[in-house]
Design a protein around this motif. Structure first.
Motif, PDB file in Angstrom:
ATOM      1  N   GLY A  31      -9.288  17.402 -16.974  1.00 15.27           N
ATOM      2  CA  GLY A  31      -8.768  16.180 -17.578  1.00 15.27           C
ATOM      3  C   GLY A  31      -7.371  16.349 -18.153  1.00 15.27           C
ATOM      4  O   GLY A  31      -6.971  15.652 -19.083  1.00 15.27           O
ATOM      5  N   LYS A  32      -6.616  17.296 -17.563  1.00 19.70           N
ATOM      6  CA  LYS A  32      -5.266  17.597 -18.067  1.00 19.70           C
ATOM      7  C   LYS A  32      -4.327  16.397 -17.923  1.00 19.70           C
ATOM      8  O   LYS A  32      -3.658  15.979 -18.867  1.00 19.70           O
ATOM      9  N   THR A  33      -4.289  15.830 -16.692  1.00 18.64           N
ATOM     10  CA  THR A  33      -3.379  14.711 -16.418  1.00 18.64           C
ATOM     11  C   THR A  33      -3.761  13.489 -17.260  1.00 18.64           C
ATOM     12  O   THR A  33      -2.900  12.790 -17.790  1.00 18.64           O
ATOM     13  N   THR A  34      -5.045  13.242 -17.376  1.00 20.18           N
ATOM     14  CA  THR A  34      -5.540  12.125 -18.193  1.00 20.18           C
ATOM     15  C   THR A  34      -5.130  12.304 -19.654  1.00 20.18           C
ATOM     16  O   THR A  34      -4.706  11.356 -20.319  1.00 20.18           O
TER      17      THR A  34
ATOM     18  N   ALA B 217      -1.909  14.927  -7.484  1.00 22.96           N
ATOM     19  CA  ALA B 217      -1.618  15.143  -8.913  1.00 22.96           C
ATOM     20  C   ALA B 217      -0.402  14.347  -9.369  1.00 22.96           C
ATOM     21  O   ALA B 217      -0.403  13.769 -10.456  1.00 22.96           O
ATOM     22  N   ILE B 218       0.634  14.317  -8.517  1.00 24.18           N
ATOM     23  CA  ILE B 218       1.863  13.599  -8.878  1.00 24.18           C
ATOM     24  C   ILE B 218       1.568  12.102  -8.983  1.00 24.18           C
ATOM     25  O   ILE B 218       1.966  11.447  -9.958  1.00 24.18           O
ATOM     26  N   GLU B 219       0.843  11.586  -7.997  1.00 27.82           N
ATOM     27  CA  GLU B 219       0.498  10.151  -8.001  1.00 27.82           C
ATOM     28  C   GLU B 219      -0.367   9.797  -9.202  1.00 27.82           C
ATOM     29  O   GLU B 219      -0.193   8.731  -9.811  1.00 27.82           O
ATOM     30  N   GLN B 220      -1.284  10.698  -9.544  1.00 25.38           N
ATOM     31  CA  GLN B 220      -2.163  10.455 -10.696  1.00 25.38           C
ATOM     32  C   GLN B 220      -1.350  10.361 -11.987  1.00 25.38           C
ATOM     33  O   GLN B 220      -1.583   9.491 -12.824  1.00 25.38           O
ATOM     34  N   LEU B 221      -0.364  11.257 -12.119  1.00 23.81           N
ATOM     35  CA  LEU B 221       0.483  11.228 -13.310  1.00 23.81           C
ATOM     36  C   LEU B 221       1.329   9.948 -13.335  1.00 23.81           C
ATOM     37  O   LEU B 221       1.537   9.357 -14.401  1.00 23.81           O
ATOM     38  N   GLU B 222       1.766   9.508 -12.152  1.00 23.81           N
ATOM     39  CA  GLU B 222       2.553   8.268 -12.067  1.00 23.81           C
ATOM     40  C   GLU B 222       1.735   7.055 -12.515  1.00 23.81           C
ATOM     41  O   GLU B 222       2.245   6.159 -13.185  1.00 23.81           O
ATOM     42  N   VAL B 223       0.463   7.044 -12.150  1.00 23.35           N
ATOM     43  CA  VAL B 223      -0.421   5.943 -12.569  1.00 23.35           C
ATOM     44  C   VAL B 223      -0.514   5.903 -14.094  1.00 23.35           C
ATOM     45  O   VAL B 223      -0.414   4.843 -14.718  1.00 23.35           O
TER      46      VAL B 223
ATOM     47  N   GLN C   1       2.684   4.624 -15.603  1.00 27.31           N
ATOM     48  CA  GLN C   1       2.768   3.153 -15.541  1.00 27.31           C
ATOM     49  C   GLN C   1       1.909   2.515 -16.638  1.00 27.31           C
ATOM     50  O   GLN C   1       2.317   1.555 -17.286  1.00 27.31           O
ATOM     51  N   ARG C   2       0.701   3.058 -16.835  1.00 23.02           N
ATOM     52  CA  ARG C   2      -0.191   2.521 -17.874  1.00 23.02           C
ATOM     53  C   ARG C   2       0.445   2.615 -19.262  1.00 23.02           C
ATOM     54  O   ARG C   2       0.327   1.703 -20.073  1.00 23.02           O
ATOM     55  N   ALA C   3       1.073   3.767 -19.507  1.00 15.74           N
ATOM     56  CA  ALA C   3       1.662   3.993 -20.825  1.00 15.74           C
ATOM     57  C   ALA C   3       3.071   3.402 -20.929  1.00 15.74           C
ATOM     58  O   ALA C   3       3.622   3.299 -22.026  1.00 15.74           O
ATOM     59  N   GLY C   4       3.647   3.025 -19.780  1.00 16.76           N
ATOM     60  CA  GLY C   4       4.996   2.460 -19.776  1.00 16.76           C
ATOM     61  C   GLY C   4       6.070   3.498 -20.026  1.00 16.76           C
ATOM     62  O   GLY C   4       7.029   3.265 -20.760  1.00 16.76           O
ATOM     63  N   VAL C   5       5.925   4.696 -19.401  1.00 15.10           N
ATOM     64  CA  VAL C   5       6.912   5.769 -19.578  1.00 15.10           C
ATOM     65  C   VAL C   5       7.374   6.289 -18.217  1.00 15.10           C
ATOM     66  O   VAL C   5       6.671   6.145 -17.218  1.00 15.10           O
ATOM     67  N   ASP C   6       8.562   6.904 -18.187  1.00 14.80           N
ATOM     68  CA  ASP C   6       9.132   7.433 -16.942  1.00 14.80           C
ATOM     69  C   ASP C   6       8.470   8.747 -16.554  1.00 14.80           C
ATOM     70  O   ASP C   6       8.067   9.540 -17.420  1.00 14.80           O
ATOM     71  N   VAL C   7       8.387   8.990 -15.227  1.00 19.82           N
ATOM     72  CA  VAL C   7       7.847  10.246 -14.697  1.00 19.82           C
ATOM     73  C   VAL C   7       8.923  10.912 -13.840  1.00 19.82           C
ATOM     74  O   VAL C   7       9.469  10.297 -12.924  1.00 19.82           O
ATOM     75  N   ILE C   8       9.227  12.182 -14.144  1.00 25.16           N
ATOM     76  CA  ILE C   8      10.172  12.971 -13.345  1.00 25.16           C
ATOM     77  C   ILE C   8       9.366  13.787 -12.345  1.00 25.16           C
ATOM     78  O   ILE C   8       8.432  14.492 -12.725  1.00 25.16           O
ATOM     79  N   LYS C   9       9.728  13.687 -11.072  1.00 24.59           N
ATOM     80  CA  LYS C   9       8.915  14.343 -10.036  1.00 24.59           C
ATOM     81  C   LYS C   9       9.792  14.842  -8.896  1.00 24.59           C
ATOM     82  O   LYS C   9      10.957  14.448  -8.753  1.00 24.59           O
ATOM     83  N   GLN C  10       9.225  15.719  -8.091  1.00 25.38           N
ATOM     84  CA  GLN C  10       9.764  16.107  -6.787  1.00 25.38           C
ATOM     85  C   GLN C  10       8.608  15.981  -5.806  1.00 25.38           C
ATOM     86  O   GLN C  10       7.521  15.532  -6.164  1.00 25.38           O
ATOM     87  N   GLY C  11       8.822  16.405  -4.577  1.00 22.82           N
ATOM     88  CA  GLY C  11       7.760  16.301  -3.573  1.00 22.82           C
ATOM     89  C   GLY C  11       6.668  17.327  -3.785  1.00 22.82           C
ATOM     90  O   GLY C  11       6.855  18.332  -4.482  1.00 22.82           O
ATOM     91  N   ALA C  12       5.513  17.066  -3.178  1.00 17.10           N
ATOM     92  CA  ALA C  12       4.400  18.022  -3.234  1.00 17.10           C
ATOM     93  C   ALA C  12       4.848  19.356  -2.644  1.00 17.10           C
ATOM     94  O   ALA C  12       5.567  19.400  -1.650  1.00 17.10           O
TER      95      ALA C  12
ATOM     96  N   VAL D  86       9.234   8.511 -24.410  1.00 22.46           N
ATOM     97  CA  VAL D  86       8.474   9.602 -23.800  1.00 22.46           C
ATOM     98  C   VAL D  86       8.801   9.720 -22.311  1.00 22.46           C
ATOM     99  O   VAL D  86       8.954   8.711 -21.618  1.00 22.46           O
ATOM    100  N   ILE D  87       8.897  10.963 -21.834  1.00 25.46           N
ATOM    101  CA  ILE D  87       9.072  11.228 -20.401  1.00 25.46           C
ATOM    102  C   ILE D  87       8.009  12.241 -19.976  1.00 25.46           C
ATOM    103  O   ILE D  87       7.680  13.170 -20.721  1.00 25.46           O
ATOM    104  N   LEU D  88       7.464  12.047 -18.779  1.00 29.07           N
ATOM    105  CA  LEU D  88       6.484  12.972 -18.213  1.00 29.07           C
ATOM    106  C   LEU D  88       7.138  13.760 -17.080  1.00 29.07           C
ATOM    107  O   LEU D  88       7.914  13.200 -16.299  1.00 29.07           O
ATOM    108  N   ALA D  89       6.812  15.048 -16.976  1.00 27.46           N
ATOM    109  CA  ALA D  89       7.301  15.886 -15.872  1.00 27.46           C
ATOM    110  C   ALA D  89       6.107  16.320 -15.026  1.00 27.46           C
ATOM    111  O   ALA D  89       5.188  16.963 -15.532  1.00 27.46           O
ATOM    112  N   ALA D  90       6.133  15.948 -13.732  1.00 31.76           N
ATOM    113  CA  ALA D  90       4.993  16.199 -12.831  1.00 31.76           C
ATOM    114  C   ALA D  90       5.072  17.609 -12.251  1.00 31.76           C
ATOM    115  O   ALA D  90       5.376  17.814 -11.063  1.00 31.76           O
TER     116      ALA D  90
END
Length: 304
Positions: free
Chosen positions: A114-117, A145-151, A154-165, A133-137
């Motif tokens: 339940g880390k991402t949650t 995992a990246i998509e889960q963090l993005e969801v 969106q719920r929390a209304g914060v930006d997610v920094i990511k690269q490809g899998a 707040v910013i999240l780093a995937a």
């Protein structure tokens, strides 16, 4: 619902399993004898309080009973509660934050705990406090995992920094720090991979992430939180020991505490590790991540 009410409700399964058994043992008219102690010891072990911890509790209980000249089992209930309160400590362990700028919190733990949650729920809390707040995937290994963090972002209304899998996790965390600085964020929450199939690789990866964070911000991470699934009981304790040795964990988050009768693991963790439990997950909702209060935990266990 108030914090204590939520805690009490969340600990229903553990309270029924542990205190239900204890209540039946500490029944009216039952005398304190060796058979009683053995049955109580077994009840505590079955609730995942941990053998070493239970042995210590039983020694304290016997000593108190002898000192206070107690003969009836029901007289031991307040004594047991006091022993647990002293064992857990009364101080609530707050999350460490950087008062003068960016707070970086790193999350570690195996897959499925339940880390991402937890990251999403904590992001929501910080956002509700008015923080940026910013999240780093940084979990680039697990599919989805990246998509889960993005969801959650969106719920929390914060930006997610990511690269490809499959990209370098340390590079993602680096990007996260740069973005957080540039956007004047208050909090950066960093996800990491949790595979344990190859422990050496995982720990090397976490060490690299650490080095990158420290190079960019020498005082960070301000917290390294190990997320554990309470339903796994004693397995959570062994994970805590493994990650604690390798990653300099500063605090624990116990998820799914509401879904298990093994909540006694909180007592074992407090006794056997020098790391404080900082937060607990008591449900599925976005606001069900709660700060951990040791005294409330014991009170909730003994609540009628």
């Amino acid at each position: 619902m108030g914090f204590f009410s939520k805690f009490k409700e969340g600990l229903t399964k553990t309270r029924d399993a542990l205190m239900g058994k204890v209540e039946s043992l500490i029944s009216f008219g039952r005398k304190i004898d060796e058979e009683f102690y053995e049955e109580l010891e077994e009840a505590l072990i079955m609730a995942d309080v941990g053998v070493n911890t239970v042995m210590g509790i039983m020694d304290d209980l016997r000593s108190a009973a002898k000192k206070q000249k107690l003969t009836e089992a029901e007289e031991l209930k307040p004594v047991l509660k006091q022993i647990l309160v002293e064992l857990m400590g009364e101080d609530k362990a707050e999350l460490s934050t950087n008062r003068d700028g960016l707070t970086v919190i790193l999350f570690v733990g195996v897959n499925g705990v339940g880390k991402t949650t937890t990251i999403g729920k904590l992001a929501n809390q910080f956002k509700a406090e008015g923080k940026k707040v910013i999240l780093a995937a940084g979990d680039t290994f697990r599919a989805g995992a990246i998509e889960q963090l993005e969801v959650w972002g969106q719920r929390a209304g914060v930006d997610v920094i990511k690269q490809g899998a499959g990209s370098d996790p340390a590079a993602v965390i680096f990007d996260g720090i740069q973005a957080a600085k540039a956007r004047k964020a208050d909090v950066l929450l960093c996800d990491t991979a949790g595979r344990l199939q190859n422990k050496a690789n995982l720990m090397d990866e976490l060490n690299k992430i650490y080095r990158v964070i420290r190079r960019e911000m020498p005082e960070a991470p301000h917290e390294t939180l190990l997320v554990l699934d309470a339903t796994t009981g004693q397995n959570a304790l062994s994970q805590a020991k493994l990650f604690g040795e390798a990653t300099g964990v500063t605090g624990l988050v116990l998820t799914k505490l509401d879904g298990t009768a093994k909540g006694g693991i909180v007592i074992a963790i407090r006794k056997e590790l020098e790391v404080p439990v900082k937060m607990v997950g008591l449900g599925e909702k976005i606001d069900d991540l709660q700060p951990f209060d040791p005294k409330d935990f014991v009170d909730a266990l003994f609540a009628e």
